[in-house]
Motif scaffolding. Structure first.
Motif, PDB file in Angstrom:
ATOM      1  N   ASP A 182       7.259  -5.584  -2.116  1.00 46.01           N
ATOM      2  CA  ASP A 182       8.478  -6.805  -2.828  1.00 46.01           C
ATOM      3  C   ASP A 182       9.818  -6.540  -2.265  1.00 46.01           C
ATOM      4  N   SER A 233       4.709  -9.042 -10.582  1.00 43.93           N
ATOM      5  CA  SER A 233       5.253  -8.839  -9.089  1.00 43.93           C
ATOM      6  C   SER A 233       5.955  -9.886  -8.870  1.00 43.93           C
ATOM      7  N   ARG A 234       6.618 -10.078  -7.396  1.00 50.61           N
ATOM      8  CA  ARG A 234       7.295 -10.810  -6.971  1.00 50.61           C
ATOM      9  C   ARG A 234       6.637 -11.688  -5.940  1.00 50.61           C
TER      10      ARG A 234
END
Length: 387
Positions: A271, A201-202
């Protein structure tokens, strides 16, 4: 490794990691069809290139934030000093390391898919003086050395060491990347789904999940059992609340087909500011805080835990209970809960004792759409509030 408790009316299996109980009930999310790829891959869309990097180059990429190591990933603590030192010793002995996997984003950012602990260890030794070499097998003259203490020739050997990296191209579909991650995860302790999700993920979703997981009301409701959880069950529990809160109508769950797909989609939404903007994030945080307070006010020390009639044993945290009750109670006025608290608690305990469909819905195949619907509808029926 697991530990079974059989002397309670409602059996459970508590997770054990590193020889210690984690305070969380093991959950069988999947259904009979899990493990199969729902949509066949198109091999033409899977692009993985192989590159050679020097360690100096990779460490520079970490320092410049061009290579994301998921800095708050909990599992780095698993490696003991001996393991870290032996890894460095292998490099000094010019023993090739197993290949690494990176995933590239469309913006050119690289994320570590496989090799996170190895790179974290090397970076910590070379750049941050995090540990000294210990319990070496061959290079005993370097016992107790930090990187700066090594002879210049050995420092150069480390910096110039070549590693093989397989880079997953950004055009590879996200679902395929995720499955590749699961297949090539080679760590001594396999990553669970949330740990994989975290690494891929970010920063926006990671920061928000961490913020919620450090919420005071969440700590109180869970009795501290999930605080900085070593298997990231704290972040997963928060994510499950957010996923079903954003989903709205529980009937919409069917289109995802599995809990993992819903959670993956929710991370992607968090995100992306165009899907969930900052105002929505703040509202979600407020909802989460309020839900934790309501749940704890209602169930006290047994919040999110199985609590059948005839037992006052404090069982481990059950994540299916957490998601379903937190999302259900967010829409219920505190005045209604206060007026009906005794009845709600008794009816819930009765369901946990003799309603076998409900017990199944919070115990096994918890990602099955029918069981998801059962636990949410049961909670709503017990609460008895009609907006």
């Amino acid at each position: 490794m697991t530990v079974e408790t059989s002397d309670e009316p409602t059996p459970y299996v508590e997770e054990v990691f590193g020889g210690e109980k984690t305070g969380v009930e093991i959950e069988q999310i999947g259904t009979a069809g899990d493990g199969q790829i729902a949509d066949p891959w198109d091999p033409e869309k899977i692009r993985v290139s192989t590159k050679n990097f020097s360690l100096r180059n990779v460490l520079d990429m970490i320092d410049s934030d061009d290579l994301d190591l998921a800095p708050d990933f909990q599992r780095n603590r698993v490696w003991k000093p001996r393991q870290k030192s032996r890894l460095v010793e292998s490099l000094l002995l010019q023993i090739p390391l197993p290949a690494f996997y990176f995933a590239e984003d469309t913006d050119g950012m690289l994320r570590v898919v496989d090799g996170l602990q190895r790179l974290s260890t090397i970076h910590g030794f070379v750049r941050n003086r995090e540990f000294a070499l210990t319990d070496l097998e061959y290079l005993t003259n370097q016992q107790g050395d930090h990187f700066d203490d090594l002879p210049p020739a050995l420092q150069r050997r480390l910096n110039n060491a070549q590693i093989v990296v397989h880079v997953i191209d950004p055009t590879t579909p996200p679902d395929v990347k995720y499955d590749i991650f699961k297949r090539i995860n080679t760590g001594g302790e396999p990553l669970n789904s949330m740990e994989i999700r975290h690494c891929m993920s970010r920063a926006r979703s990671r920061a928000f999940l961490k913020r919620c997981a450090q919420n005071d009301a969440f700590y109180t409701a869970t009795g501290g059992a999930l605080w900085e959880h070593v298997r990231m069950h704290d972040r997963e529990s928060v994510l499950r609340f957010l996923a079903f809160r954003l989903l709205g109508d529980i009937e919409s769950y069917d289109k995802f087909g599995s809990l993992e797909r819903l959670l993956d989609r929710t991370v992607a939404d968090l995100d992306d500011e165009t899907r969930v903007d900052d105002v929505q994030l703040e509202q979600l945080y407020a909802d989460f805080d309020a839900a934790m307070i309501k749940c704890h006010d209602l169930f006290g020390r047994h919040t999110f835990r199985k609590w059948p009639l005839g037992s006052d044993y404090r069982s481990p945290i059950n994540r299916a209970l957490l998601e379903s009750w937190a999302v259900t109670l967010i829409e219920v006025p505190s005045s209604h809960l206060a007026a009906h608290s005794d009845r709600i608690v008794q009816d819930t305990r009765r369901a946990m004792t003799s309603d076998y469909a409900y017990i199944d819905s919070i115990s096994s195949s918890t990602g099955d759409p029918r069981r998801v619907t059962t636990r949410f509808r049961t909670a709503a029926t017990i609460v008895g509030y009609d907006a």
